[in-house]
Write a protein that holds these residues in place. Sequence first.
Motif, mmCIF file in Angstrom:
data_model
loop_
_atom_site.group_PDB
_atom_site.id
_atom_site.type_symbol
_atom_site.label_atom_id
_atom_site.label_comp_id
_atom_site.label_asym_id
_atom_site.label_seq_id
_atom_site.Cartn_x
_atom_site.Cartn_y
_atom_site.Cartn_z
ATOM 1 N N LYS A 120 52.707 59.404 17.549
ATOM 2 C CA LYS A 120 53.293 59.649 16.286
ATOM 3 C C LYS A 120 54.609 60.053 16.174
ATOM 4 C CE LYS A 120 52.187 60.352 11.856
ATOM 5 N NZ LYS A 120 51.839 59.258 10.895
ATOM 6 N N LYS A 135 57.010 66.422 9.657
ATOM 7 C CA LYS A 135 55.963 65.490 9.361
ATOM 8 C C LYS A 135 54.937 65.381 10.577
ATOM 9 C CE LYS A 135 57.874 62.270 6.194
ATOM 10 N NZ LYS A 135 58.345 60.879 5.919
ATOM 11 N N TYR A 139 50.814 66.399 10.180
ATOM 12 C CA TYR A 139 50.058 65.394 10.835
ATOM 13 C C TYR A 139 49.065 65.861 11.689
ATOM 14 C CZ TYR A 139 48.433 61.258 13.429
ATOM 15 O OH TYR A 139 47.630 60.332 14.089
#
Length: 162
Positions: A120, A135, A139
């Motif tokens: 990711k 972020k 996530y």
Amino acid sequence: MKQAAHKTHTLKEATVKLMQYCAYRDRTHKEVEEKLKSMNMIPEAQEQIIMELMRENFLNEERFAKNFARGKFRIKKWGKKRITNELKIKGISARNIQTGLKEISETDYLTTFHEISEKKWETIKETSVIKKKKKLVDYLQYRGWESHLVFDKANELSKLND
């Protein structure tokens, strides 16, 4: 105007129908109770059918919890917090939730966590390291990974980018 007649089921018909329903995939007690209510079965009949399903091992919440935990971890890469919350929503007991979580080996759990975190991190198109970290944290937390793992990993990955 004629009213739609509700289909009624005998105890035997309803039991067979629910056995098929449970054989298709593991179900929770809550799902079975809802199905029986939708079939307009009286509470006494519901209770009798549920007992029969449990006796014949069509309805087994421990097995449900184990399969759910294994599946959501392996396929969706969910963390233990998300799996626990989803099982609670499904009405699974705390004991069965703990039994289900034991299906996930600690080694596999951490390996998967590190793999998805790093993957990711690489895909986040963000120039600001702070925004990129946020972020990643969002996530991973949405997927139910424990905060201490998430923040440690985010810090580790952001340091590599400095």
